[in-house]
Design an enzyme around this catalytic site. Structure first.
Site, PDB file in Angstrom:
ATOM      1  N   ASP A 175      72.908 -46.722  22.739  1.00 35.67           N
ATOM      2  CA  ASP A 175      74.138 -47.243  22.700  1.00 35.67           C
ATOM      3  C   ASP A 175      75.258 -46.722  24.029  1.00 35.67           C
ATOM      4  O   ASP A 175      74.685 -45.740  24.630  1.00 35.67           O
ATOM      5  CB  ASP A 175      75.150 -47.188  21.578  1.00 35.67           C
ATOM      6  CG  ASP A 175      75.084 -45.642  20.795  1.00 35.67           C
ATOM      7  OD1 ASP A 175      74.457 -44.773  21.561  1.00 35.67           O
ATOM      8  OD2 ASP A 175      74.955 -45.458  19.702  1.00 35.67           O
TER       9      ASP A 175
ATOM     10  N   GLU B 273      77.894 -50.177  12.580  1.00 32.82           N
ATOM     11  CA  GLU B 273      78.754 -49.834  11.488  1.00 32.82           C
ATOM     12  C   GLU B 273      78.343 -50.610  10.189  1.00 32.82           C
ATOM     13  O   GLU B 273      77.747 -51.772  10.018  1.00 32.82           O
ATOM     14  CB  GLU B 273      80.199 -50.136  11.781  1.00 32.82           C
ATOM     15  CG  GLU B 273      80.492 -49.446  13.073  1.00 32.82           C
ATOM     16  CD  GLU B 273      80.781 -47.892  13.099  1.00 32.82           C
ATOM     17  OE1 GLU B 273      80.022 -47.347  12.179  1.00 32.82           O
ATOM     18  OE2 GLU B 273      81.768 -47.470  13.701  1.00 32.82           O
TER      19      GLU B 273
ATOM     20  N   ASN C 289      79.217 -42.607   7.903  1.00 30.67           N
ATOM     21  CA  ASN C 289      79.212 -43.590   7.304  1.00 30.67           C
ATOM     22  C   ASN C 289      77.925 -44.458   7.132  1.00 30.67           C
ATOM     23  O   ASN C 289      77.993 -45.497   6.521  1.00 30.67           O
ATOM     24  CB  ASN C 289      80.484 -44.712   7.739  1.00 30.67           C
ATOM     25  CG  ASN C 289      80.044 -45.062   9.262  1.00 30.67           C
ATOM     26  OD1 ASN C 289      79.183 -44.568   9.866  1.00 30.67           O
ATOM     27  ND2 ASN C 289      81.049 -45.566   9.920  1.00 30.67           N
TER      28      ASN C 289
ATOM     29  N   HIS D 206      76.023 -45.254   9.909  1.00 31.63           N
ATOM     30  CA  HIS D 206      75.584 -46.111  10.974  1.00 31.63           C
ATOM     31  C   HIS D 206      74.403 -45.503  11.632  1.00 31.63           C
ATOM     32  O   HIS D 206      74.057 -44.310  11.679  1.00 31.63           O
ATOM     33  CB  HIS D 206      76.890 -46.375  11.909  1.00 31.63           C
ATOM     34  CG  HIS D 206      77.359 -44.977  12.692  1.00 31.63           C
ATOM     35  ND1 HIS D 206      78.578 -44.858  13.160  1.00 31.63           N
ATOM     36  CD2 HIS D 206      76.673 -43.736  13.313  1.00 31.63           C
ATOM     37  CE1 HIS D 206      78.748 -43.785  13.901  1.00 31.63           C
ATOM     38  NE2 HIS D 206      77.360 -43.282  13.793  1.00 31.63           N
TER      39      HIS D 206
HETATM   40  C1  F6R Z   1      74.519 -41.836  19.280  1.00 32.06           C
HETATM   41  C2  F6R Z   1      74.347 -42.799  18.036  1.00 32.06           C
HETATM   42  C3  F6R Z   1      74.846 -42.403  16.773  1.00 32.06           C
HETATM   43  C4  F6R Z   1      74.679 -40.865  16.472  1.00 32.06           C
HETATM   44  C5  F6R Z   1      75.591 -40.372  15.015  1.00 32.06           C
HETATM   45  C6  F6R Z   1      75.706 -39.075  14.580  1.00 32.06           C
HETATM   46  O1  F6R Z   1      73.760 -42.380  20.255  1.00 32.06           O
HETATM   47  O2  F6R Z   1      73.639 -43.664  18.101  1.00 32.06           O
HETATM   48  O3  F6R Z   1      74.606 -43.188  15.995  1.00 32.06           O
HETATM   49  O4  F6R Z   1      73.477 -40.619  16.213  1.00 32.06           O
HETATM   50  O5  F6R Z   1      77.011 -40.847  15.180  1.00 32.06           O
HETATM   51  O6  F6R Z   1      76.199 -38.596  15.553  1.00 32.06           O
HETATM   52  P1  F6R Z   1      76.299 -36.837  15.482  1.00 32.06           P
HETATM   53  O7  F6R Z   1      74.855 -36.378  15.790  1.00 32.06           O
HETATM   54  O8  F6R Z   1      77.147 -36.389  16.705  1.00 32.06           O
HETATM   55  O9  F6R Z   1      76.599 -36.503  14.075  1.00 32.06           O
END
Ligand code: F6R
Length: 240
Positions: free
Chosen positions: A66, A142, A135, A137
């Site tokens: 992303d 989401e 959440n 995701h």
């Molecule tokens: C990042 C991504 C997100 C993260 C998720 C966890 O490229 O796609 O899904 O993997 O938000 O983020 P952290 O590791 O910062 O808790």
């Protein structure tokens, strides 16, 4: 789903890096799907060490999950910059073999179509690294009442904006939209490496792994994938 329990973050990072390295050794021209966020930083540092010790990235291609809409590659919080600083600038990967959605594309919808086609043209993803949001995701997919299948342009939820504001000077600066691989794009990967650490992820990890498969917890769909390795520390696994 294989679950590898580690004692802490450092061990989880090392174990995840071993698995990624094994993928690259077994298939030097692997297409690897990558993630950003705080969780994989330690794993990327381990991969840099492995590269210095001989792990060869010269035939590897990467596709990131992303990118924020509206952030230029050089922006401090762009995922392109994150990847350059944490991995690409320190290993012998060819810059032209590293791909992220273009957050500056004039037409985000057309960019999603281009990115999806790019992944297909590469022959798909051999191993996809994932983290999980508070959440549930994965990528920026989401919670919703349906699974969004292909690479798409997503409006971030308040929870994600809040969680990601720690990286920005203020909450107002967090982009409200992102381009993300879709659920089917992710599920089509041959292997998935799911890296989850810290107590704050314990409840959502339990829901994702033991709860019903539902778009309300996007990561729950991973229960249907045939080859998922979850590397998690004791804190993240504490609710299981
Ligand atoms: C990042 C991504 C997100 C993260 C998720 C966890 O490229 O796609 O899904 O993997 O938000 O983020 P952290 O590791 O910062 O808790």
């Amino acid at each position: 789903m294989r679950i590898i329990r580690t004692k802490d973050y450092a061990e989880a990072s090392a174990v995840a890096a071993e698995i990624m390295a094994a993928q690259i050794i077994l298939k030097p021209d692997s297409v690897i799907g990558l993630a950003t966020g705080s969780t994989p930083v330690g794993m990327y540092a381990e991969l840099v060490k492995k590269n210095q010790a001989g792990l060869d990235f010269s035939s590897v291609t990467t596709v990131n999950l992303d990118e924020y809409v509206g952030l230029a590659p050089e922006h401090e919080q762009s995922y392109r910059r994150f990847m350059n600083e944490n991995l690409f600038d320190h290993v012998n990967i060819k810059p032209e073999n590293t791909h992220l959605p273009d957050g500056m594309a004039a037409d985000p919808e057309a960019e999603c179509v281009r990115y999806e086609a790019l992944i297909k043209s590469l022959g798909g993803i051999d191993m996809q690294l994932l983290g999980i949001g508070h959440n549930g995701h994965i990528g920026f997919n989401e919670p919703s009442d349906h699974f969004v299948l292909d690479t798409n342009c997503i409006s971030l939820t308040e929870r994600t904006i809040e969680a990601n504001s720690r990286f920005f000077a203020s909450r107002d600066e967090v982009p409200r939209r992102a381009l993300s691989m879709g659920i089917r794009t992710i599920m089509n990967a041959g292997r998935i490496l799911l890296l989850i650490t810290s107590r704050e992820k314990a409840e959502i990890l339990k829901k994702a792994v033991c709860g019903p498969v539902t778009p309300a917890v996007p990561a729950s769909i991973l229960q249907l994938h045939k080859d998922v390795t979850l590397v998690a520390d004791a804190e993240a696994l504490s609710a299981l």
